[in-house]
Design an enzyme around this catalytic site. Structure first.
Site, PDB file in Angstrom:
ATOM      1  N   ASP A  87       0.889  -1.246   0.101  1.00  0.00           N
ATOM      2  CA  ASP A  87      -0.148   0.237   0.115  1.00  0.00           C
ATOM      3  C   ASP A  87       0.874   1.354   0.014  1.00  0.00           C
ATOM      4  O   ASP A  87       1.988   1.186   0.352  1.00  0.00           O
ATOM      5  CB  ASP A  87      -1.004  -0.122   1.182  1.00  0.00           C
ATOM      6  CG  ASP A  87      -2.194   0.893   1.053  1.00  0.00           C
ATOM      7  OD1 ASP A  87      -2.226   1.506  -0.129  1.00  0.00           O
ATOM      8  OD2 ASP A  87      -2.728   1.014   2.184  1.00  0.00           O
ATOM      9  N   HIS A 140       3.106   3.698  -8.823  1.00  0.00           N
ATOM     10  CA  HIS A 140       2.906   2.359  -9.264  1.00  0.00           C
ATOM     11  C   HIS A 140       4.156   1.849 -10.030  1.00  0.00           C
ATOM     12  O   HIS A 140       4.441   0.786  -9.812  1.00  0.00           O
ATOM     13  CB  HIS A 140       1.748   2.269 -10.194  1.00  0.00           C
ATOM     14  CG  HIS A 140       0.484   2.550  -9.351  1.00  0.00           C
ATOM     15  ND1 HIS A 140       0.213   2.036  -7.998  1.00  0.00           N
ATOM     16  CD2 HIS A 140      -0.746   3.146  -9.820  1.00  0.00           C
ATOM     17  CE1 HIS A 140      -1.012   2.381  -7.803  1.00  0.00           C
ATOM     18  NE2 HIS A 140      -1.750   3.401  -8.671  1.00  0.00           N
ATOM     19  N   LEU A 146      10.246 -20.857  -3.382  1.00  0.00           N
ATOM     20  CA  LEU A 146       9.230 -19.859  -2.717  1.00  0.00           C
ATOM     21  C   LEU A 146       8.064 -19.828  -3.629  1.00  0.00           C
ATOM     22  O   LEU A 146       8.129 -19.895  -4.852  1.00  0.00           O
ATOM     23  CB  LEU A 146       9.683 -18.405  -2.855  1.00  0.00           C
ATOM     24  CG  LEU A 146       8.884 -17.366  -2.632  1.00  0.00           C
ATOM     25  CD1 LEU A 146       8.671 -17.246  -1.186  1.00  0.00           C
ATOM     26  CD2 LEU A 146       9.366 -16.058  -2.937  1.00  0.00           C
TER      27      LEU A 146
END
Ligand code: IPE
Ligand code: MG
Length: 250
Positions: A2, A19, A113
């Protein structure tokens, strides 16, 4: 992840700039997660509520996701990362889906992962769909209502693809906000929370390391008691009816 918009606006840039910078941060954080031995990392990249943003911002976000996937897939392959997606994938643009599923397919045999992108994700939506699908299975006779356990419920969630790893240990939220925003409500029932004022474009590998280090100092009791080996004076919390439940230690 965020705070992209605020990060940009505080510097006098348009929101999309945040962004761009935020997306460029993902690579190093993913690499650090692998390095730290994190088994699963889920990035909340786009919520069901994010669809209400202006079209121009949405198109920047999807373009950046495509670029990230195309650019980073080789590196992710080298790092033995597996890729998954959770959310309403059918709502995504066909072009985004094409790139996304090509990357998932390319990385599907990896064993390191588990990197999951939450895209058009909303936990309430996930739970509602799970209930709907379970009800349908009952109607068609595959299931009966009495057999629904927490474990079976988990199998109806999007995160079932992660198996045991769907249980969240740590939620990190950037940008100073202290709320869960419809993220993995079921899966994070016993998660530890870590909040940082850093906006996502400023969050780097060292910040991830710091969050994981802090997590490792937390004592997780899952509603139980601390093991007797670390015996300390007991504090019994009375419930006002002469019962002591919730045993804690000083
Ligand atoms: C996070 O940054 C990125 C997405 C939700 C896609 P925001 O865009 O929410 O940034 P703020 O919260 O407006 O600063
Ligand atoms: Mg935000």
């Amino acid at each position: 992840m965020d705070g992209n918009g605020r990060w940009a606006q505080r510097r006098g840039y348009p929101r999309y700039f945040g962004h761009v910078r935020g997306t460029s941060r993902v690579k190093n954080v993913v690499r650090e997660a692998s390095r730290l031995g994190v088994k699963a990392l889920t990035l909340y990249a786009f919520s069901t509520e994010n669809w209400s943003r202006p079209d121009e911002e949405l198109s920047v976000l999807w373009r950046l996701l495509k670029k990230y996937l195309i650019r980073e897939v080789d590196e992710l392959a080298r790092e033995n990362v597996r890729l998954n997606v959770i959310g309403e994938v059918e709502r995504l643009d066909p072009e985004v889906r094409k790139v996304l599923f090509a990357a998932i397919d390319r990385l599907k045999n990896n064993t390191g992962l588990e990197l999951t992108f939450a895209l058009s994700y909303g936990s309430r939506r996930e739970l509602t769909l799970a209930a709907q699908r379970f009800a349908e299975d009952c109607v068609s006779g595959i299931r009966h209502s009495g057999e629904l356990t927490e474990r079976l419920m988990s199998q109806y969630l999007w995160t079932s693809i992660l198996g045991e790893l769907s249980e969240v240990d740590l939620v990190i939220r950037t940008s100073g906000e202290k709320r869960i925003s419809n993220f993995l409500l079921w899966q994070a029932a016993y998660a530890e929370f870590y909040f940082t004022d850093l906006c996502w474009p400023d969050f780097g590998p060292d910040d991830l390391k710091q969050a994981v280090e802090e997590y490792s100092t937390r004592e997780r009791r899952f509603g139980g008691v601390r093991s007797p080996a670390t015996s300390l004076p007991l504090i019994l919390k009375a419930d006002g009816h002469g019962n002591t439940n919730d045993v804690d230690r000083a």
